[in-house]
Design an enzyme around this catalytic site. Structure first.
Site, PDB file in Angstrom:
ATOM      1  N   GLU A 276      14.940  38.682  11.870  1.00 21.99           N
ATOM      2  CA  GLU A 276      14.270  38.363  10.601  1.00 21.99           C
ATOM      3  C   GLU A 276      14.961  39.050   9.424  1.00 21.99           C
ATOM      4  O   GLU A 276      14.335  39.814   8.678  1.00 21.99           O
ATOM      5  CB  GLU A 276      12.805  38.819  10.655  1.00 21.99           C
ATOM      6  CG  GLU A 276      11.997  38.206  11.776  1.00 21.99           C
ATOM      7  CD  GLU A 276      10.620  38.848  11.925  1.00 21.99           C
ATOM      8  OE1 GLU A 276      10.371  39.909  11.313  1.00 21.99           O
ATOM      9  OE2 GLU A 276       9.792  38.285  12.653  1.00 21.99           O
ATOM     10  N   PRO A 277      16.252  38.797   9.209  1.00 19.31           N
ATOM     11  CA  PRO A 277      16.913  39.465   8.083  1.00 19.31           C
ATOM     12  C   PRO A 277      16.477  38.857   6.754  1.00 19.31           C
ATOM     13  O   PRO A 277      16.317  37.645   6.648  1.00 19.31           O
ATOM     14  CB  PRO A 277      18.402  39.174   8.327  1.00 19.31           C
ATOM     15  CG  PRO A 277      18.405  37.867   9.052  1.00 19.31           C
ATOM     16  CD  PRO A 277      17.147  37.853   9.894  1.00 19.31           C
ATOM     17  N   GLY A 278      16.281  39.689   5.766  1.00 22.98           N
ATOM     18  CA  GLY A 278      15.953  39.202   4.428  1.00 22.98           C
ATOM     19  C   GLY A 278      17.013  39.665   3.453  1.00 22.98           C
ATOM     20  O   GLY A 278      17.855  38.911   2.978  1.00 22.98           O
ATOM     21  N   ARG A 315      12.010  47.110  -8.467  1.00 28.68           N
ATOM     22  CA  ARG A 315      12.481  48.043  -7.429  1.00 28.68           C
ATOM     23  C   ARG A 315      12.785  49.453  -7.958  1.00 28.68           C
ATOM     24  O   ARG A 315      12.364  50.438  -7.344  1.00 28.68           O
ATOM     25  CB  ARG A 315      13.698  47.473  -6.691  1.00 28.68           C
ATOM     26  CG  ARG A 315      13.423  46.123  -6.001  1.00 28.68           C
ATOM     27  CD  ARG A 315      14.536  45.706  -5.057  1.00 28.68           C
ATOM     28  NE  ARG A 315      14.555  46.527  -3.862  1.00 28.68           N
ATOM     29  CZ  ARG A 315      15.411  47.492  -3.646  1.00 28.68           C
ATOM     30  NH1 ARG A 315      16.362  47.749  -4.501  1.00 28.68           N
ATOM     31  NH2 ARG A 315      15.335  48.206  -2.548  1.00 28.68           N
ATOM     32  N   TYR A 319      10.390  52.176  -6.247  1.00 23.22           N
ATOM     33  CA  TYR A 319      10.972  53.003  -5.171  1.00 23.22           C
ATOM     34  C   TYR A 319      11.947  54.061  -5.694  1.00 23.22           C
ATOM     35  O   TYR A 319      12.505  54.814  -4.896  1.00 23.22           O
ATOM     36  CB  TYR A 319      11.746  52.117  -4.177  1.00 23.22           C
ATOM     37  CG  TYR A 319      11.002  50.890  -3.705  1.00 23.22           C
ATOM     38  CD1 TYR A 319       9.831  50.990  -2.955  1.00 23.22           C
ATOM     39  CD2 TYR A 319      11.484  49.615  -3.991  1.00 23.22           C
ATOM     40  CE1 TYR A 319       9.164  49.857  -2.524  1.00 23.22           C
ATOM     41  CE2 TYR A 319      10.826  48.478  -3.558  1.00 23.22           C
ATOM     42  CZ  TYR A 319       9.664  48.600  -2.827  1.00 23.22           C
ATOM     43  OH  TYR A 319       9.009  47.481  -2.400  1.00 23.22           O
ATOM     44  N   CYS A 344       5.664  48.897 -21.891  1.00 23.17           N
ATOM     45  CA  CYS A 344       5.058  50.151 -22.349  1.00 23.17           C
ATOM     46  C   CYS A 344       4.686  51.052 -21.183  1.00 23.17           C
ATOM     47  O   CYS A 344       3.494  51.275 -20.902  1.00 23.17           O
ATOM     48  CB  CYS A 344       3.848  49.839 -23.210  1.00 23.17           C
ATOM     49  SG  CYS A 344       4.324  48.786 -24.570  1.00 23.17           S
ATOM     50  N   GLU A 345       5.674  51.496 -20.463  1.00 20.50           N
ATOM     51  CA  GLU A 345       5.493  52.438 -19.357  1.00 20.50           C
ATOM     52  C   GLU A 345       6.754  53.300 -19.309  1.00 20.50           C
ATOM     53  O   GLU A 345       7.869  52.762 -19.344  1.00 20.50           O
ATOM     54  CB  GLU A 345       5.402  51.709 -18.000  1.00 20.50           C
ATOM     55  CG  GLU A 345       4.271  50.748 -17.883  1.00 20.50           C
ATOM     56  CD  GLU A 345       3.225  51.173 -16.865  1.00 20.50           C
ATOM     57  OE1 GLU A 345       3.338  52.263 -16.276  1.00 20.50           O
ATOM     58  OE2 GLU A 345       2.292  50.385 -16.685  1.00 20.50           O
TER      59      GLU A 345
HETATM   60  N1  LLP Z   1      10.356  41.142   9.081  1.00 20.55           N
HETATM   61  C1  LLP Z   1       9.236  41.772   8.712  1.00 20.55           C
HETATM   62  C2  LLP Z   1       8.061  41.718   9.585  1.00 20.55           C
HETATM   63  C3  LLP Z   1       9.199  42.457   7.485  1.00 20.55           C
HETATM   64  O1  LLP Z   1       8.092  43.098   7.135  1.00 20.55           O
HETATM   65  C4  LLP Z   1      10.349  42.491   6.655  1.00 20.55           C
HETATM   66  C5  LLP Z   1      10.325  43.199   5.373  1.00 20.55           C
HETATM   67  C6  LLP Z   1      11.485  41.800   7.085  1.00 20.55           C
HETATM   68  C7  LLP Z   1      11.459  41.151   8.304  1.00 20.55           C
HETATM   69  C8  LLP Z   1      12.757  41.743   6.263  1.00 20.55           C
HETATM   70  O2  LLP Z   1      13.320  42.984   6.063  1.00 20.55           O
HETATM   71  P1  LLP Z   1      14.787  43.113   5.439  1.00 20.55           P
HETATM   72  O3  LLP Z   1      15.767  42.517   6.401  1.00 20.55           O
HETATM   73  O4  LLP Z   1      14.778  42.382   4.144  1.00 20.55           O
HETATM   74  O5  LLP Z   1      14.972  44.567   5.250  1.00 20.55           O
HETATM   75  N2  LLP Z   1      10.211  45.266  -1.347  1.00 20.55           N
HETATM   76  C9  LLP Z   1      11.023  46.177  -0.562  1.00 20.55           C
HETATM   77  C10 LLP Z   1      11.271  45.665   0.835  1.00 20.55           C
HETATM   78  C11 LLP Z   1      10.027  45.365   1.609  1.00 20.55           C
HETATM   79  C12 LLP Z   1      10.311  44.811   2.963  1.00 20.55           C
HETATM   80  C13 LLP Z   1       9.079  44.364   3.632  1.00 20.55           C
HETATM   81  N3  LLP Z   1       9.297  43.776   4.917  1.00 20.55           N
HETATM   82  C14 LLP Z   1      12.314  46.446  -1.321  1.00 20.55           C
HETATM   83  O6  LLP Z   1      12.493  45.919  -2.418  1.00 20.55           O
HETATM   84  O7  LLP Z   1      13.150  47.209  -0.859  1.00 20.55           O
END
Ligand code: LLP
Length: 423
Positions: A276-278, A315, A319, A344-345
């Site tokens: 599940e890469p994002g 981000r 973070y 305004c933060e």
């Molecule tokens: N699978 C599940 C169940 C997840 O919860 C996530 C991310 C992914 C896959 C994908 O993860 P990746 O490959 O993108 O690292 N908003 C945060 C990241 C939150 C990720 C939440 N879950 C940021 O901007 O760094």
């Protein structure tokens, strides 16, 4: 590698100069590179090519634009979704239901029904109560839900606490020592067919060791489940591989290193592996382009005020993380700047006292590596409309989401009749 490069002193998205895009759509705007998205999808496929029929399900949360998903669908990627809205987007993009997995710690009855109606491949179940609810709903519909139990392996991913998901104290998954009993129960429940297990220990990981530790635990669990006479045909290893944001830091492990580790650890599992890469797919494939509104010298700092703000890219505020800031038409030298937005933060800050290439009022800058968790986490705070998204493919560009108008933004509000003038 990405396709945002300087050509003749001007930052381009593939073959198009960013000032021309800014001219066409105004600022700020998100810009994605199709070639970079394709390249990352292919790099990931190549890294996993030693495995038997791996399913790469793009984590839609990273970048849910339907055009981006359509491009990734053409590359053969599936989708990992966490809401009915994300599922709808994946289906709209032409991703086959049989390549969609539904994750998430709090799926509503409505969402479970919608997933069963759509006939998606798998639901990753995160609790005993969800399992029983799903059983009741599926059997009531005369359907069988293929499920994986999401395991919480209690491994410290060594990443930012807010994006760490695999420790015992995190809300995600089922404690690993309870999974065998629940899996056995699942195999007896009406409307449920357990296909396997899933895990995702965190995001932006720079070290393969915690992943390897988690996957090793999953391997032992597969052995124990099979030892108990239960069938395991799929294991979902989640996403999480980190990408470079700060060019001064060492590089994260490559997808090839990750693939080799996975191949080694999963030898003999005899399952279909899912991923599940994002961020890895979309992160470097997008930038946020903004214009310098004002240069302002405070008593202690030199501020560069952009027309983009924390509501467009949250981000750094959320973070405290680094995004590279590049001038679109760089001038010689460097300057110390605290780069902020107009919201305004005090936390509306993209960079604190950082050396950047010098900019003047009216200049364009690019906030790099904003293709994942960028536009999708935007809000309209301070009544700032959502900014447009543009996809560049070679010398073509398309607005894949127009700028929200003020009328669209404000027009959603409803004033009750008893507050209207004259009431
Ligand atoms: N699978 C599940 C169940 C997840 O919860 C996530 C991310 C992914 C896959 C994908 O993860 P990746 O490959 O993108 O690292 N908003 C945060 C990241 C939150 C990720 C939440 N879950 C940021 O901007 O760094």
């Amino acid at each position: 590698m990405d396709h945002f490069q300087l050509k003749d002193g001007v930052l381009h998205a593939e073959d198009l100069p960013l000032p021309a895009i800014a001219e066409a759509v105004g600022t700020p705007f998100y810009c994605y590179s199709a070639a970079t998205l394709r390249r990352h999808a292919r790099v990931m496929k190549e890294a996993l090519s030693a495995l038997d029929r791996p399913l790469i399900a793009f984590a839609v949360k990273a970048n849910p634009n339907v055009a981006v998903l359509s491009l990734l669908a053409k590359e053969g990627l599936g989708a990992d979704v966490v809401s009915e809205g994300e599922m709808l987007r994946a289906l709209k993009a032409g991703i086959a239901p049989g390549r969609i997995v539904f994750s998430g710690v709090g799926k509503t009855d409505h969402e479970l029904r919608a997933a069963l109606d759509a006939g998606i491949l798998q639901l990753n179940v995160e609790s005993e109560s969800e399992l029983r609810r799903l059983s009741a709903i599926a059997s009531g519909m005369g359907r069988t839900a293929e499920i994986a139990l999401r395991v919480n392996p209690d491994v410290d991913a060594g990443t930012h606490a807010k994006i760490s998901t695999g420790k015992a104290e995190n809300k995600f998954g089922i404690p690993i020592d309870r999974v065998e009993a629940l899996y056995a129960e699942a195999s007896t429940l009406p409307g449920i067919r357990p296909a396997g297990i899933a895990a995702h220990i965190g995001s932006q990981l720079f070290d393969l060791a915690p992943m390897e530790a988690a996957f090793t635990k999953l391997g032992h669990l597969v052995g124990r489940l099979r030892g108990a006479g239960l069938s395991v045909t799929r294991v979902d290893l989640g996403g999480g591989l980190g990408i470079p944001y700060d060019p001064s830091l060492p590089l994260p492990p490559s997808p090839a290193d990750y693939g080799a580790m996975v191949a080694r650890v999963t030898t003999g599992w005899n399952v279909q592996l899912m991923f599940e890469p994002g961020r890895l797919i979309a992160g470097n494939a997008g930038i946020l382009v903004a214009r310098v509104i004002t240069l302002k010298s405070g008593a202690a700092r030199h501020f560069v005020v952009l027309d983009a703000a924390m509501n467009d890219l949250i981000r750094p505020t959320l973070y405290g993380v680094y995004h590279d800031i590049r001038a679109v038409v760089p001038r010689p030298g460097t300057m110390a700047a605290t780069v902020v937005g107009p919201v305004c933060e005090t936390g509306d800050m993209f960079a604190e006292d950082r050396r950047i290439t010098p900019v003047e009022e009216g200049d364009l800058v690019a906030l790099m590596t904003a293709g994942a968790y960028g536009a999708t986490m935007a809000s309209t705070y301070n009544s700032r409309p959502l900014v447009p998204e543009v996809l560049v493919d070679g010398d073509r560009m398309a607005v894949i989401r127009p700028r929200q108008t003020l009328e669209e933004l404000v027009g959603l509000d409803r004033v009750p009749h008893w507050l209207k003038e004259g009431a």
